[in-house]
Design a protein around this motif. Sequence first.
Motif, PDB file in Angstrom:
ATOM      1  N   VAL A   1    -125.653 -13.780 -72.305  1.00  0.00           N
ATOM      2  CA  VAL A   1    -126.902 -13.442 -73.005  1.00  0.00           C
ATOM      3  C   VAL A   1    -127.761 -14.687 -73.062  1.00  0.00           C
ATOM      4  N   SER A   2    -128.941 -14.609 -72.512  1.00  0.00           N
ATOM      5  CA  SER A   2    -129.794 -15.799 -72.517  1.00  0.00           C
ATOM      6  C   SER A   2    -130.452 -15.960 -73.876  1.00  0.00           C
ATOM      7  N   ASN A   3    -130.899 -17.162 -74.116  1.00  0.00           N
ATOM      8  CA  ASN A   3    -131.626 -17.494 -75.335  1.00  0.00           C
ATOM      9  C   ASN A   3    -130.811 -17.317 -76.601  1.00  0.00           C
ATOM     10  N   THR A   4    -129.504 -17.274 -76.479  1.00  0.00           N
ATOM     11  CA  THR A   4    -128.678 -17.278 -77.678  1.00  0.00           C
ATOM     12  C   THR A   4    -128.243 -18.706 -77.947  1.00  0.00           C
TER      13      THR A   4
END
Lengths: 118, 111
Positions: A102-105
Amino acid sequence: GAGVSQSPRYKVAKRGQDVALRCDPISGHVSLFWYQQALGQGPEFLTYFQNEAQLDKSGLPSDRFFAERPEGSVSTLKIQRTQQEDSAVYLCASSILPLQGVSNTEAFFGQGTRLTVV
Amino acid sequence: AQSVSQHNHHVILSEAASLELGCNYSYGGTVNLFWYVQYPGQHLQLLLKYFSGDPLVKGIKGFEAEFIKSKFSFNLRKPSVQWSDTAEYFCASRNTDKLIFGTGTRLQVFP
């Protein structure tokens, strides 16, 4: 709460004593991490929970170290029969979702518990 | 095993000087990279992160970092430091579900 909360902030233990360190993650955060930071070093990974499941405990240095997160929120790191080499700052972090895939986590860190074993 | 190296252990600068802190990572696959800062007495805070796309990443407080895949590097830069930038800086790489940190760089900025 607004951030990751850890207690106590400071703990002095006599060698051989058992200690319990508490972490209150950000409400609703699925992932919880424990790190150990020795003086002058970067944080070293200890263990990782996704909700109540302990998915990775590869960093726990010995069987004296035990962590739990029974209801998927608050976590406790327990160290049995403390030794001088256990002296360090113990950091807890949480993230709203697992970091993988999951990006931007990002992971949010608490201020840590400074453990001194005398 | 995946690792992160920070070769500058202690950096001392005067205000308005330019800053570049080195970070090299060992993993050759898909990388997610981070810079965290720890001000005295405070918790680790995220400065910036790289997941994909533009290799030049802008962060908070005027910091930026450039991902150079061919050099396995993710150096942190700031064109003009301030006294308030005095802190410890950690580079980190994501390895599956966890972060792997470098040993940190202590930055001292003098007025």
